[in-house]
Design an enzyme around this catalytic site. Structure first.
Site, PDB file in Angstrom:
ATOM      1  N   PHE A   1      -2.010   5.694  -3.922  1.00 11.05           N
ATOM      2  CA  PHE A   1      -2.298   5.599  -2.480  1.00 11.05           C
ATOM      3  C   PHE A   1      -1.113   5.022  -1.708  1.00 11.05           C
ATOM      4  O   PHE A   1      -0.439   4.111  -2.180  1.00 11.05           O
ATOM      5  CB  PHE A   1      -3.537   4.736  -2.248  1.00 11.05           C
ATOM      6  CG  PHE A   1      -3.441   3.354  -2.833  1.00 11.05           C
ATOM      7  CD1 PHE A   1      -3.515   3.156  -4.186  1.00 11.05           C
ATOM      8  CD2 PHE A   1      -3.266   2.242  -2.009  1.00 11.05           C
ATOM      9  CE1 PHE A   1      -3.429   1.878  -4.739  1.00 11.05           C
ATOM     10  CE2 PHE A   1      -3.173   0.974  -2.533  1.00 11.05           C
ATOM     11  CZ  PHE A   1      -3.252   0.789  -3.905  1.00 11.05           C
ATOM     12  N   PRO A   2      -0.855   5.568  -0.497  1.00 10.77           N
ATOM     13  CA  PRO A   2       0.171   4.978   0.350  1.00 10.77           C
ATOM     14  C   PRO A   2      -0.271   3.559   0.706  1.00 10.77           C
ATOM     15  O   PRO A   2      -1.456   3.332   0.947  1.00 10.77           O
ATOM     16  CB  PRO A   2       0.162   5.861   1.603  1.00 10.77           C
ATOM     17  CG  PRO A   2      -0.626   7.078   1.247  1.00 10.77           C
ATOM     18  CD  PRO A   2      -1.548   6.688   0.152  1.00 10.77           C
ATOM     19  N   CYS A   3       0.629   2.621   0.671  1.00  7.80           N
ATOM     20  CA  CYS A   3       0.204   1.233   0.827  1.00  7.80           C
ATOM     21  C   CYS A   3       0.987   0.501   1.910  1.00  7.80           C
ATOM     22  O   CYS A   3       2.200   0.419   1.860  1.00  7.80           O
ATOM     23  CB  CYS A   3       0.394   0.506  -0.492  1.00  7.80           C
ATOM     24  SG  CYS A   3      -0.540  -1.004  -0.538  1.00  7.80           S
ATOM     25  N   GLN A   4       0.260  -0.003   2.863  1.00 10.87           N
ATOM     26  CA  GLN A   4       0.866  -0.858   3.879  1.00 10.87           C
ATOM     27  C   GLN A   4       0.328  -2.269   3.641  1.00 10.87           C
ATOM     28  O   GLN A   4      -0.767  -2.395   3.102  1.00 10.87           O
ATOM     29  CB  GLN A   4       0.543  -0.363   5.290  1.00 10.87           C
ATOM     30  CG  GLN A   4      -0.929  -0.373   5.695  1.00 10.87           C
ATOM     31  CD  GLN A   4      -1.707   0.862   5.247  1.00 10.87           C
ATOM     32  OE1 GLN A   4      -1.791   1.167   4.074  1.00 10.87           O
ATOM     33  NE2 GLN A   4      -2.295   1.541   6.210  1.00 10.87           N
TER      34      GLN A   4
ATOM     35  N   ASN B   1       1.068   2.640  -7.664  1.00  5.97           N
ATOM     36  CA  ASN B   1       1.808   2.240  -6.480  1.00  5.97           C
ATOM     37  C   ASN B   1       3.215   1.798  -6.868  1.00  5.97           C
ATOM     38  O   ASN B   1       3.537   1.743  -8.054  1.00  5.97           O
ATOM     39  CB  ASN B   1       1.070   1.126  -5.740  1.00  5.97           C
ATOM     40  CG  ASN B   1       1.137   1.335  -4.240  1.00  5.97           C
ATOM     41  OD1 ASN B   1       2.197   1.194  -3.653  1.00  5.97           O
ATOM     42  ND2 ASN B   1       0.020   1.695  -3.622  1.00  5.97           N
TER      43      ASN B   1
END
Ligand code: SAM
Length: 330
Positions: free
Chosen positions: A80-83, A123
């Site tokens: 998942f893209p993670c911020q 990630n």
């Protein structure tokens, strides 16, 4: 080794699917399974995925998925893209201390309802340090909260056969308890070859830089003539040749940092980009021209496909990881 789960079918939901790294990895792993759906929003990724797996339904944007509309599945996978997650109130309640309002929050939202037996997430390893550590702690706490026993590890592609330095964080969760002695880290394996062995036999002329362009690189990077005995990776960003005979991390072509230096031919230096097959070979795919493991839609160009490779999972590593994990569980 083939692993047949006790309760077949072993159904998979592939979140953040990209080119389908989990699907390709599962095939490699020998775990008998059925992918019952995926979630992806990028049209090029969807086209590439469905070109290779035409019968799998895309459920689209994960933020819009109602978990009750999904069929049941035994494993959720997702890189998942993670911020970074903010703490309560910092962003007008958009995100909170549980990561709600983030894409990770959607994984939790779906898995809390669907309760798959297993979750495999991926990630960047930066999630373990600095400002991101807080986010990582929330991820683990949230997985625990909804009932998962979790292990995590940073694995590097070069330790499992592929000559690419690619360090990624893997998080594996099992509903309930992992068995005593379970260890998600597979034993390391020797390289299948050095970078030179993973390159095309006859790269196309359009990949090569002109002598003028090479001279310009020398001028800007203050380096000597490129005189090597075998093809090596040149790291444009750090301005150096990698003499360890492996490739730096494959990134999307727009980052534009990897070059191959080949031995001088007819007195001329040889300096070029990676081909598409090389991108995918370095991501673990079998790309021998006749029987490629992944097929490219004719509509997609170098940049689009290279972007998928740069963001994808090393399918060799994923196959080894899943085989190692499920040979202890199924
Ligand atoms: C790091 S890549 C995952 C790559 C994948 N594991 C593979 O092997 O190719 C993250 C993917 O998440 C997708 N994505 C971003 N936002 C999304 C959303 N809201 N719903 C579903 N997918 C999303 C991106 O388009 C991207 O392809």
């Amino acid at each position: 080794m083939h692993i047949l789960p006790e309760h077949f079918p072993f159904r998979v939901f592939e979140g953040f699917a990209g080119y389908g790294g989990a699907s390709f990895g599962l095939i490699r792993s020998g775990v008998r399974h059925q992918v019952i759906g995926f979630s992806e929003v990028d049209n090029d990724a969807i086209e590439l995925y469905q070109y290779n797996f035409p019968n799998v339904r895309n459920y689209g944007d994960i933020t819009q998925i109602n978990p009750n509309d999904l069929p049941d599945f035994e494993i959720f996978t997702g890189g998942f893209p993670c911020q970074p997650f903010s703490t309560v109130g910092k962003r007008q309640g958009q995100e909170d201390e549980r990561g709600r309002g983030t894409l990770f929050g959607d994984i939790i939202r779906i898995c809390e309802v669907k309760q798959p037996q297993y979750i495999l997430l991926e990630n960047v390893k930066g999630l373990l340090t600095g400002k991101m550590k807080h986010t990582f702690d929330i991820i683990i706490a949230e997985l625990n909260r909804i009932g998962y026993d979790v292990q995590y590890a940073v694995l590097n592609s070069k330790d499992y056969g592929i000559p690419q330095t690619r360090e990624r964080l893997w998080i594996f969760g099992k509903l309930g308890h992992l068995p005593k002695g379970f260890d998600m880290v597979p034993p390391t394996l020797p390289l299948q070859g050095y970078l030179a062995d993973f390159l095309d036999k006859n790269p196309t002329p359009d990949l090569y830089k002109s002598q003028k362009q090479i001279a310009r690189i020398h001028e800007i990077h203050h380096n000597e003539k490129f005189d090597v005995k075998e093809p090596l990776c040149y790291d444009i960003y750090n301005r150096k040749i990698r003499y360890d005979r492996i490739c730096m991390t494959v990134t999307p072509p727009e980052h534009n940092v990897i070059r191959i230096i080949e031995p001088i031919k007819n007195g001329e230096e040889r300096f070029r980009k990676l081909s598409l097959s090389e991108h995918f070979r370095l991501m673990g795919f079998r790309m021998d021209g006749k029987d490629n493991e992944i097929e490219f839609p004719p509509t997609q160009n170098y940049t689009k496909l290279g972007r998928r490779a740069g963001n994808g999972w090393d399918v060799n590593l994923v196959g080894i990881l899943l085989n190692h994990i499920f040979s202890q569980l199924l």
